[in-house]
Write an enzyme that holds these catalytic residues in place. Sequence first.
Site, PDB file in Angstrom:
ATOM      1  N   HIS A 177       0.845  -1.196   0.000  1.00  0.00           N
ATOM      2  CA  HIS A 177       0.000   0.000   0.000  1.00  0.00           C
ATOM      3  C   HIS A 177       0.881   1.247   0.000  1.00  0.00           C
ATOM      4  O   HIS A 177       1.678   1.466   0.907  1.00  0.00           O
ATOM      5  CB  HIS A 177      -0.896  -0.040   1.240  1.00  0.00           C
ATOM      6  CG  HIS A 177      -1.921   1.037   1.310  1.00  0.00           C
ATOM      7  ND1 HIS A 177      -3.170   0.931   0.716  1.00  0.00           N
ATOM      8  CD2 HIS A 177      -1.911   2.244   1.918  1.00  0.00           C
ATOM      9  CE1 HIS A 177      -3.867   2.023   0.970  1.00  0.00           C
ATOM     10  NE2 HIS A 177      -3.126   2.850   1.693  1.00  0.00           N
ATOM     11  N   MET A 214      -3.960  10.502  -2.213  1.00  0.00           N
ATOM     12  CA  MET A 214      -4.595  11.551  -1.407  1.00  0.00           C
ATOM     13  C   MET A 214      -4.092  12.875  -1.952  1.00  0.00           C
ATOM     14  O   MET A 214      -3.367  13.624  -1.296  1.00  0.00           O
ATOM     15  CB  MET A 214      -4.221  11.363   0.078  1.00  0.00           C
ATOM     16  CG  MET A 214      -4.939  10.175   0.698  1.00  0.00           C
ATOM     17  SD  MET A 214      -4.128   9.588   2.188  1.00  0.00           S
ATOM     18  CE  MET A 214      -2.943   8.458   1.465  1.00  0.00           C
ATOM     19  N   GLY A 263      -0.134   8.204   9.365  1.00  0.00           N
ATOM     20  CA  GLY A 263      -0.132   6.859   9.926  1.00  0.00           C
ATOM     21  C   GLY A 263      -0.260   6.944  11.439  1.00  0.00           C
ATOM     22  O   GLY A 263      -0.158   8.030  12.024  1.00  0.00           O
ATOM     23  N   GLY A 264      -0.520   5.811  12.048  1.00  0.00           N
ATOM     24  CA  GLY A 264      -0.500   5.730  13.511  1.00  0.00           C
ATOM     25  C   GLY A 264      -1.675   6.369  14.226  1.00  0.00           C
ATOM     26  O   GLY A 264      -1.586   6.669  15.412  1.00  0.00           O
ATOM     27  N   GLY A 282      -6.466   2.350   8.125  1.00  0.00           N
ATOM     28  CA  GLY A 282      -6.303   3.287   9.230  1.00  0.00           C
ATOM     29  C   GLY A 282      -6.565   2.650  10.585  1.00  0.00           C
ATOM     30  O   GLY A 282      -7.666   2.175  10.865  1.00  0.00           O
TER      31      GLY A 282
END
Length: 214
Positions: free
Chosen positions: A30, A65, A141-142, A173
Site C-alpha cells: 500500500h 490523497m 499513519g499511527g 487506518g
Amino acid sequence: MISPSLLSADFTNLEKEFKIMNEEKVDFVHLDIMDGNYVPNISYGPGIVKSLRPLTDIPFDTHLMIERPENYIEDFKKAGSDIITIHPSTTKHLDRTLSLIKSKGMKAGLALNPADSLEILDYTIENLDLVLVMSVNPGFGGQKFIPSALKKISEVKKIIEERDLNTLIEVDGGVKLENAKEVLEAGADILVAGSAIFERNKTRENIRDFKELL
Ligand code: DX5
Ligand code: ZN
C-alpha cells in the site's frame, strides 16, 4: 489479504523491508501518496514508486490523497502501479477519472472518508474494483481506528452482495492485530496496516501474525 502501508516503513532501508515482504508473500504493498493540499501531509510521488518497482512483483496498491488525481494517472501507470484508489472530492469528473484509471489497465478504487456517506457508490460501484473504507481521517499513519467504520464496512458489503458484484473492500487506518478480526467479520477483504506492520523493527513477525489471523 494484507496490504502493508509503506508510510511507516524504515525509509533508510526499504530494500530490507521489501525483502521481508517478498519472503512473507504479502498480497499488496500500500503506497500512500499525499500532496500537502488535499491532506496536510506530504509523502512521496511517482518517482519513488518507480524506483521501488524493481524490488518486488507484489502488486502496488496506490492510494492517492492528492488534488486532481487525473493529472497523475499516467505517471503512476508508468511507475508501476497496479491499483489506483482516489477520493471522490479530489476530482471534478469522478466517472471520467475512474474510466481513465481502467483504460490504462489498472484497477480502480474509491475511498470513503469517515464522514462520507455511501450515496456516491450508487452510480460508481459497477465501475469499481475496490472500495476503500477509511477508518481514520486521511493524512497520517499511527492514528486510532474510528469504530463507526465497522458499520460502514458491513453496509458496503451489503451493497456489493445485493448487486451481485465482486468488488473488494479494503480498510485503511488504525488496523491492528487486536481489531483485525472484527474488521474482517464486518466484511473487509483487504487490511491495510502501517504502524502495526513496520513498528518496532519487527516487520517479519508482524506480517506473520497478521497472516495467521487471516
Ligand atoms: C492514512 C493512510 C494510511 C496509513 C495507515 O492516511 O492512508 O494508509 O498509512 O497507517 P496505520 O496503519 O498506522 O493507521
Ligand atoms: Zn492509505
